[in-house]
Design an enzyme around this catalytic site. Structure first.
Site, PDB file in Angstrom:
ATOM      1  N   VAL A   7      19.429  42.046  42.261  1.00  0.00           N
ATOM      2  CA  VAL A   7      19.600  43.325  41.297  1.00  0.00           C
ATOM      3  C   VAL A   7      17.877  43.337  40.563  1.00  0.00           C
ATOM      4  CG1 VAL A   7      20.586  44.672  39.619  1.00  0.00           C
ATOM      5  CG2 VAL A   7      22.060  43.220  41.026  1.00  0.00           C
ATOM      6  N   ASN A  83      16.771  48.825  41.271  1.00  0.00           N
ATOM      7  CA  ASN A  83      17.118  49.809  40.173  1.00  0.00           C
ATOM      8  C   ASN A  83      15.907  49.892  39.001  1.00  0.00           C
ATOM      9  OD1 ASN A  83      18.826  50.598  37.773  1.00  0.00           O
ATOM     10  ND2 ASN A  83      18.092  48.562  36.900  1.00  0.00           N
ATOM     11  N   SER A 134      18.187  56.405  42.444  1.00  0.00           N
ATOM     12  CA  SER A 134      17.239  57.509  42.655  1.00  0.00           C
ATOM     13  C   SER A 134      17.330  58.415  41.253  1.00  0.00           C
ATOM     14  CB  SER A 134      17.571  58.653  43.816  1.00  0.00           C
ATOM     15  OG  SER A 134      16.873  59.820  44.118  1.00  0.00           O
ATOM     16  N   TYR A 148       7.361  60.589  37.958  1.00  0.00           N
ATOM     17  CA  TYR A 148       8.623  60.314  37.993  1.00  0.00           C
ATOM     18  C   TYR A 148       9.360  60.923  39.257  1.00  0.00           C
ATOM     19  CZ  TYR A 148      13.415  58.565  36.880  1.00  0.00           C
ATOM     20  OH  TYR A 148      14.410  58.121  36.779  1.00  0.00           O
ATOM     21  N   LYS A 152      10.462  59.204  42.608  1.00  0.00           N
ATOM     22  CA  LYS A 152      11.827  58.986  43.143  1.00  0.00           C
ATOM     23  C   LYS A 152      12.267  59.793  44.271  1.00  0.00           C
ATOM     24  CE  LYS A 152      13.750  56.433  39.817  1.00  0.00           C
ATOM     25  NZ  LYS A 152      14.534  55.159  40.123  1.00  0.00           N
ATOM     26  N   VAL A 179      22.147  58.506  31.770  1.00  0.00           N
ATOM     27  CA  VAL A 179      22.726  57.260  31.541  1.00  0.00           C
ATOM     28  C   VAL A 179      22.307  56.964  30.000  1.00  0.00           C
ATOM     29  CG1 VAL A 179      23.390  54.995  32.013  1.00  0.00           C
ATOM     30  CG2 VAL A 179      23.090  56.707  33.637  1.00  0.00           C
ATOM     31  N   THR A 181      20.552  54.937  28.390  1.00  0.00           N
ATOM     32  CA  THR A 181      19.474  53.767  28.421  1.00  0.00           C
ATOM     33  C   THR A 181      18.241  53.804  27.548  1.00  0.00           C
ATOM     34  OG1 THR A 181      18.577  54.861  30.391  1.00  0.00           O
ATOM     35  CG2 THR A 181      20.498  53.267  31.013  1.00  0.00           C
TER      36      THR A 181
END
Length: 251
Positions: A7, A83, A134, A148, A152, A179, A181
């Site tokens: 990961v 990721n 993605s 970006y 992606k 999300v 983050t």
């Protein structure tokens, strides 16, 4: 039966959530991120099921070392969650630096390509899986998000090519939604000058109104996909909560 997964971007946010879910499912996880502290903490908590490498994936020489280290630690590789990624520069094309774009592509595209290329022999052996994280930005356009969104889009199409060339490896691209983050914080803090005012305001509002996703929600889907994505998903892109992924969305 315990499997072995790599990961990336595993020190926080979505990557950390995916790693924790895989560990809780009794799998072995090899973590990769730039920040060693959080990786070491997970290793301390789960000494026999976790190993890691603190590395900058933009250095393409790192990729073979990661694969070698994961195989040395756990004997095989059953899957990879790609990721890691960067949003910067949040700048309109007319005001941007080509070198900044190149750096974004080194991280978002070429480092993923380098890692997957090195992993293919091991993934062929295990008939393994790759989940590419993605973004909806791969399919739409926000002012200031050129590097970006286009990177992606390239990553998502890499998934499609991998599926065509390596049919024994199941490859899926997932958009995890908005999300809660560090990347969302960066949008709120740094995006105002490069983004259109109404779009930037919408990101701020979604945070303030508590609409951002807990990383565990898409993280759970990603973890289940790298563990058991079926061949009918190979080479495709889905939103994390798509109806086609219903079998992977349970607790």
């Amino acid at each position: 039966m315990s499997k072995v997964f790599i990961v990336t971007g595993a020190s926080r946010g979505l990557g950390l959530a995916v790693a924790q879910i895989l560990i809780q499912a009794s799998h072995k996880v090899f973590l990769v991120a730039r920040t060693e502290k959080n990786l070491q903490q997970l290793k301390t908590q789960h000494a026999t099921s976790v190993d890691f490498m603190a590395a900058d994936l933009a250095d393409l020489k790192v990729a073979p070392k990661i694969i070698d280290s994961a195989v040395r630690a756990f004997g095989k590789i059953d899957g990879i969650v790609v990721n890691h990624g960067v949003l910067a520069p949040i700048t309109k094309i007319s005001e941007s630096s080509v070198e900044e774009w190149r750096h974004a592509y080194d991280i978002n595209v070429f480092s993923a390509l380098a890692l997957i290329k090195e992993a293919i022999p091991e993934l062929r052996k295990s008939q393994g899986r790759v989940v590419f994280v993605s973004s909806g930005a791969a399919f739409g356009a926000y002012a200031g998000w050129g590097s970006y969104g286009t990177s992606k889009a390239a990553l998502t199409h890499l998934c499609t090519h991998l599926a065509v060339e390596e049919p024994s490896i199941t490859s899926v691209a997932i958009s995890p939604g908005k999300v809660d983050t560090e990347m969302q914080r960066q949008i709120r803090d740094d995006g105002k000058s490069g983004m259109s005012p109404e779009i930037h305001a919408s990101f701020v509002d979604e945070h303030e109104s508590g609409k951002l996703l807990d990383p565990k929600k898409p993280g759970n889907v990603i973890a289940k996909l790298v563990e058991g994505a079926t061949s009918n998903l190979n080479g495709k892109h889905y939103r994390w909560n798509a109806a086609e992924l219903a079998n992977f969305q349970g607790a």
